[in-house]
Design a protein around this motif. Structure first.
Motif, PDB file in Angstrom:
ATOM      1  N   ARG A  36     -26.548  -3.409  35.710  1.00  0.00           N
ATOM      2  CA  ARG A  36     -25.736  -4.560  36.166  1.00  0.00           C
ATOM      3  C   ARG A  36     -24.234  -4.278  36.092  1.00  0.00           C
ATOM      4  NH1 ARG A  36     -29.730  -8.181  32.918  1.00  0.00           N
ATOM      5  NH2 ARG A  36     -31.150  -8.842  34.561  1.00  0.00           N
ATOM      6  N   GLN A  37     -23.833  -3.307  35.294  1.00  0.00           N
ATOM      7  CA  GLN A  37     -22.418  -2.970  35.150  1.00  0.00           C
ATOM      8  C   GLN A  37     -21.975  -1.860  36.104  1.00  0.00           C
ATOM      9  OE1 GLN A  37     -21.297  -2.361  31.025  1.00  0.00           O
ATOM     10  NE2 GLN A  37     -23.025  -3.629  30.394  1.00  0.00           N
ATOM     11  N   TRP A  38     -22.898  -1.200  36.760  1.00  0.00           N
ATOM     12  CA  TRP A  38     -22.564  -0.077  37.633  1.00  0.00           C
ATOM     13  C   TRP A  38     -21.922  -0.553  38.927  1.00  0.00           C
ATOM     14  CZ3 TRP A  38     -27.712   3.165  37.512  1.00  0.00           C
ATOM     15  CH2 TRP A  38     -27.897   3.665  36.222  1.00  0.00           C
ATOM     16  N   THR A  39     -21.216   0.379  39.567  1.00  0.00           N
ATOM     17  CA  THR A  39     -20.672   0.162  40.900  1.00  0.00           C
ATOM     18  C   THR A  39     -21.211   1.260  41.801  1.00  0.00           C
ATOM     19  OG1 THR A  39     -18.659  -0.780  39.962  1.00  0.00           O
ATOM     20  CG2 THR A  39     -18.559  -0.054  42.244  1.00  0.00           C
ATOM     21  N   PHE A  40     -21.691   0.887  42.946  1.00  0.00           N
ATOM     22  CA  PHE A  40     -22.268   1.822  43.911  1.00  0.00           C
ATOM     23  C   PHE A  40     -21.353   1.965  45.120  1.00  0.00           C
ATOM     24  CE2 PHE A  40     -25.800   0.377  41.430  1.00  0.00           C
ATOM     25  CZ  PHE A  40     -26.717   1.410  41.432  1.00  0.00           C
ATOM     26  N   THR A  41     -21.540   3.034  45.852  1.00  0.00           N
ATOM     27  CA  THR A  41     -20.931   3.161  47.170  1.00  0.00           C
ATOM     28  C   THR A  41     -21.844   2.389  48.115  1.00  0.00           C
ATOM     29  OG1 THR A  41     -20.067   5.347  46.642  1.00  0.00           O
ATOM     30  CG2 THR A  41     -20.229   4.755  48.984  1.00  0.00           C
TER      31      THR A  41
END
Length: 68
Positions: A36-41
């Motif tokens: 939930r804390q990750w950022t994706f391209t």
């Protein structure tokens, strides 16, 4: 894990698709908190960022050869 990703790359929802063994629910909860804390391209369609989904395989292992 399955993550729903918005057009800016942020995770809008995450869920455990499968966990083995089923008794490892604490690991599943920790994995959800992390994803939930990750950022994706974000995905792109016709050159524009769009919302999408990603399957994220996570493996946990305990290495008993290393000292705590």
């Amino acid at each position: 894990m399955q993550a729903d990703i918005d057009a800016s790359g942020g995770v809008t929802a995450a869920r455990v698709e499968r966990i083995e063994p089923p008794t490892a629910t604490a690991l599943g909860e920790a994995a959800l908190d992390a994803v939930r804390q990750w950022t994706f391209t974000p995905a792109r369609r016709d050159g524009h960022a769009v919302a999408g989904q990603a399957l994220v395989p996570l493996r946990f292992s305990l290495d008993s050869t290393k000292p705590p």
